[in-house]
Design a protein around this motif. Structure first.
Motif, mmCIF file in Angstrom:
data_model
loop_
_atom_site.group_PDB
_atom_site.id
_atom_site.type_symbol
_atom_site.label_atom_id
_atom_site.label_comp_id
_atom_site.label_asym_id
_atom_site.label_seq_id
_atom_site.Cartn_x
_atom_site.Cartn_y
_atom_site.Cartn_z
ATOM 1 N N SER A 237 -45.927 -90.602 27.165
ATOM 2 C CA SER A 237 -46.336 -91.918 27.645
ATOM 3 C C SER A 237 -46.167 -92.970 26.557
ATOM 4 O O SER A 237 -45.584 -94.041 26.786
ATOM 5 C CB SER A 237 -47.800 -91.865 28.115
ATOM 6 O OG SER A 237 -48.302 -93.160 28.373
ATOM 7 N N ASN A 238 -46.667 -92.678 25.363
ATOM 8 C CA ASN A 238 -46.565 -93.629 24.248
ATOM 9 C C ASN A 238 -45.126 -93.855 23.813
ATOM 10 O O ASN A 238 -44.696 -94.992 23.583
ATOM 11 C CB ASN A 238 -47.374 -93.135 23.058
ATOM 12 C CG ASN A 238 -48.871 -93.178 23.276
ATOM 13 O OD1 ASN A 238 -49.624 -92.538 22.567
ATOM 14 N ND2 ASN A 238 -49.331 -93.938 24.256
ATOM 15 N N LYS A 239 -44.372 -92.789 23.713
ATOM 16 C CA LYS A 239 -43.016 -92.885 23.179
ATOM 17 C C LYS A 239 -42.078 -93.633 24.135
ATOM 18 O O LYS A 239 -41.222 -94.406 23.698
ATOM 19 C CB LYS A 239 -42.462 -91.482 22.901
ATOM 20 C CG LYS A 239 -41.100 -91.459 22.229
ATOM 21 C CD LYS A 239 -41.136 -92.117 20.846
ATOM 22 C CE LYS A 239 -41.903 -91.281 19.825
ATOM 23 N NZ LYS A 239 -41.824 -91.875 18.468
ATOM 24 N N PHE A 240 -42.247 -93.390 25.425
ATOM 25 C CA PHE A 240 -41.305 -93.966 26.394
ATOM 26 C C PHE A 240 -41.904 -95.104 27.210
ATOM 27 O O PHE A 240 -41.229 -95.672 28.076
ATOM 28 C CB PHE A 240 -40.779 -92.870 27.328
ATOM 29 C CG PHE A 240 -39.961 -91.828 26.616
ATOM 30 C CD1 PHE A 240 -38.623 -92.055 26.310
ATOM 31 C CD2 PHE A 240 -40.535 -90.628 26.212
ATOM 32 C CE1 PHE A 240 -37.873 -91.105 25.641
ATOM 33 C CE2 PHE A 240 -39.791 -89.670 25.537
ATOM 34 C CZ PHE A 240 -38.453 -89.903 25.245
ATOM 35 N N GLY A 241 -43.163 -95.438 26.938
ATOM 36 C CA GLY A 241 -43.770 -96.576 27.626
ATOM 37 C C GLY A 241 -44.004 -96.367 29.103
ATOM 38 O O GLY A 241 -43.801 -97.275 29.911
ATOM 39 N N CYS A 242 -44.442 -95.166 29.459
ATOM 40 C CA CYS A 242 -44.737 -94.906 30.874
ATOM 41 C C CYS A 242 -46.213 -94.534 31.024
ATOM 42 O O CYS A 242 -46.763 -93.789 30.214
ATOM 43 C CB CYS A 242 -43.836 -93.816 31.450
ATOM 44 S SG CYS A 242 -43.480 -92.446 30.355
ATOM 45 N N ILE A 243 -46.838 -95.064 32.057
ATOM 46 C CA ILE A 243 -48.267 -94.844 32.281
ATOM 47 C C ILE A 243 -48.485 -93.471 32.920
ATOM 48 O O ILE A 243 -47.785 -93.095 33.867
ATOM 49 C CB ILE A 243 -48.846 -95.947 33.183
ATOM 50 C CG1 ILE A 243 -48.677 -97.308 32.529
ATOM 51 C CG2 ILE A 243 -50.321 -95.686 33.503
ATOM 52 C CD1 ILE A 243 -49.317 -97.440 31.171
ATOM 53 N N LEU A 244 -49.462 -92.746 32.395
ATOM 54 C CA LEU A 244 -49.794 -91.438 32.951
ATOM 55 C C LEU A 244 -50.612 -91.602 34.225
ATOM 56 O O LEU A 244 -51.666 -92.245 34.226
ATOM 57 C CB LEU A 244 -50.576 -90.606 31.933
ATOM 58 C CG LEU A 244 -51.137 -89.266 32.422
ATOM 59 C CD1 LEU A 244 -50.025 -88.348 32.905
ATOM 60 C CD2 LEU A 244 -51.954 -88.595 31.319
ATOM 61 N N LEU A 245 -50.116 -91.031 35.316
ATOM 62 C CA LEU A 245 -50.862 -91.011 36.571
ATOM 63 C C LEU A 245 -51.686 -89.739 36.645
ATOM 64 O O LEU A 245 -51.163 -88.638 36.475
ATOM 65 C CB LEU A 245 -49.914 -91.082 37.772
ATOM 66 C CG LEU A 245 -49.133 -92.378 37.955
ATOM 67 C CD1 LEU A 245 -48.275 -92.313 39.219
ATOM 68 C CD2 LEU A 245 -50.064 -93.584 38.014
ATOM 69 N N ASN A 246 -52.975 -89.916 36.908
ATOM 70 C CA ASN A 246 -53.860 -88.762 37.048
ATOM 71 C C ASN A 246 -53.723 -88.177 38.447
ATOM 72 O O ASN A 246 -53.607 -88.907 39.430
ATOM 73 C CB ASN A 246 -55.310 -89.164 36.794
ATOM 74 C CG ASN A 246 -56.258 -88.000 36.939
ATOM 75 O OD1 ASN A 246 -56.827 -87.789 37.996
ATOM 76 N ND2 ASN A 246 -56.405 -87.222 35.886
#
Length: 550
Positions: free
Chosen positions: A398-407
């Motif tokens: 998430s941090n490296k590629f700028g994508c939000i983690l969906l729970n």
């Protein structure tokens, strides 16, 4: 004479964006030769603005935007929703108002009288209730202009302990004394899948009671965890729906006053399967959460189970496959079918996926903790370590590629604490945290309604966290049909233990489940915001103490 309904998707605090939506609707109404265009509750700032209402500059921007909209209202009249300042020395500093704009100025205003303070609503925190009632004369019509809850003075609640009449006054009864010709209700009413019929009945009953046609204008789209279904209506004096706008869509539609007053039913209100509505609601919720937050990409931990499979499908529908990626993180306890099923799903959806085994980091944790754990049996500790390793890997991507983690936790799991804090509970948004497990299966069937999107092997698989050999959810929990029946009666219906009944339900199981719900309140306080699709979701609408003995 013509009246236009503007069912739009507003963005809280985005005055420029909301103004553009309203301008565009006014232009369309003018093109349709309409005389009056009506918008929904608090359409200028977006609903609900919450504590932004405490900020002076926020209210000043509301006034500025209203004046700019008024400048567009030459040759047409518009009704918009906005907070206004209470100039009386006593009471709350604001009203929740409906403002009638014409020829560049405000020509009439009224404010909301009934301010809800239940579930997710807390309007008396900010607004003073209106205590004077007056119809608005528009051409040859007298309009009873109301705002959302003003028509909800009589309503049914899931909780049998609740009153049906929460208020000591009925705004519509007061307005009826002035012989109006038409009821208008501007609302911002969130979606709840078991309440769409009840909501319609409230409006139909009001039309029947007062023998008046009724127009209700609801917003659509989602703001944070709240999802608004639209479905604005025109109802005749007999309480029949003569036109209902679509669910979860922006629509600007014009009607003649004659057809509204005649009230001839030209189309039956289409029945919508609740699962179809839930599906649309969740897609709307994901899409607007990302779009309005300036986000584009997401990541999902894909386990080969049904919950993450449904979430992946919803994310692809909401954001597009190019904005979704999946991470498969098998362990020594993962079945081969879990991996192959997850791969099949990702490839079928054409979603980018990666596979990272958690075996090496898990072994490292076992080794470093071994001196501390000597002589102690393996238990949930080792299970939770695996879940937390997966959360670290997901957040790294998430941090490296700028994508939000969906729970991907469902409501059944969240209710009883069947999840690992800082592990599989991690995420920026909980997609299905208000969907019971039994409804997850129904959602999977809906997703597969035309073709097999989710592999049948995922749907038929016995639910398991796969954190130890041979593990099944039923090792710890009742069968989900029994569990969900108990949860619904305790959470939504708020029944006491002795009144919770149903097939296969016994008192011992009920007491155990309730104990699990109450004990795990601390976990839910730290969970991601949950997209709300029920009348009692975890989050702001259900306020329970963490430290309590009950």
């Amino acid at each position: 004479m013509k009246i236009t309904i503007a069912q739009l998707n507003y963005h809280i605090g985005n005055f420029s964006g909301n103004k553009t939506l309203i301008f565009d609707a006014i232009r369309k109404a003018k093109a349709d030769k309409s005389d009056l265009v009506i918008f929904s509750e608090l359409s200028v700032p977006g609903y609900p603005p919450l504590d932004l209402l405490d900020r002076q500059e926020f209210i000043e921007k509301c006034y500025k935007t209203v004046n700019e909209i008024a400048e567009q209202c030459y040759g047409i009249t518009a009704i918009v929703g906005s907070p206004t300042i209470n100039t009386n020395p006593e009471g709350k500093k604001l009203y929740n108002s409906a403002l009638v704009l014409s020829e560049g100025k405000i020509i009439f205003s009224t404010s909301k009288a009934l301010l809800p303070t239940y579930d997710i609503f807390d309007e008396y925190r900010y607004f003073e209730p209106q205590n004077k009632f007056s119809v608005f004369r528009f051409r040859n019509l007298k309009l009873a202009l109301t705002i959302c809850e003003d028509l909800w003075d009589e309503q049914s609640f899931d909780n049998e302990f609740e009153k049906k009449r929460l208020y000591t006054i009925s705004p519509m009864n007061e307005l009826a004394k002035q012989d109006p010709d038409l009821i208008i209700n501007m609302s911002a009413s969130p979606f709840a899948y078991r309440k769409t019929g009840d909501k319609a009945e409230i409006f139909k009953n009001k039309a029947r009671k007062h023998k008046l046609p009724l127009i209700t204008i609801n917003q659509t789209g989602a703001n944070s965890e709240l999802i608004f279904d639209g479905a604005s209506k025109i109802i005749n004096r007999n309480g029949e729906i003569i036109r209902q706008l679509p669910f979860f869509e922006e629509v600007v539609e014009t009607f003649t006053v004659e057809e509204i007053m005649e009230g001839i039913v030209k189309q039956e209100a289409e029945y919508k399967d609740p699962i179809e509505l839930i599906h649309k609601a969740l897609i709307t919720g994901i899409r607007d959460y990302f779009r309005k937050s300036g986000l584009t990409d997401c990541i999902i931990g894909l386990s080969g189970g049904i919950d993450s499979a449904v979430c992946l499908c919803l994310a692809v529908d909401a954001l597009g496959k190019e904005h979704v990626r999946a991470l498969l993180m098998p362990s020594r306890y993962s079945s081969e079918s879990s991996v192959t099923d997850a791969v099949k799903l990702a490839e079928g959806l054409d979603v980018k996926y990666d596979i990272i085994s958690i075996e090496k980091p898990f072994r490292a944790f076992e080794e470093v903790l071994s001196p501390l754990f000597t002589g102690r049996q393996r238990n949930v500790t080792e299970e939770n370590i695996q879940a937390r390793i997966r959360a670290v890997l997901l957040m790294a991507v998430s941090n490296k590629f700028g994508c939000i983690l969906l729970n991907t936790s469902n409501k059944s799991e969240a209710a009883v604490g069947y999840g690992t804090l800082y592990g599989d509970m991690a995420g920026g948004l909980s997609v299905i945290g208000d969907v019971y497990k039994t409804d997850i299966y129904k959602l999977s069937g809906y997703i597969n309604r035309e073709k097999e999107v989710i592999p049948v092997s995922i749907i038929n698989k016995l639910p398991s966290a796969e954190l130890k050999p041979g593990q099944l959810d039923t090792d710890t929990l009742p069968d989900y049909n029994i569990l969900d029946a108990i949860l619904y009666q305790y959470i939504e219906l708020q029944k006491p233990a002795e009144k919770i009944t149903g097939k296969g339900i016994d008192r011992e199981t009920v007491e155990k489940v309730i104990s699990m719900i109450n004990f795990n309140e601390f976990k839910r306080y730290q969970a991601a915001p949950v997209l709300r699709i029920s009348s009692k979701a975890f989050g702001d609408g259900r306020r329970m103490p963490i430290v309590a003995k009950y």
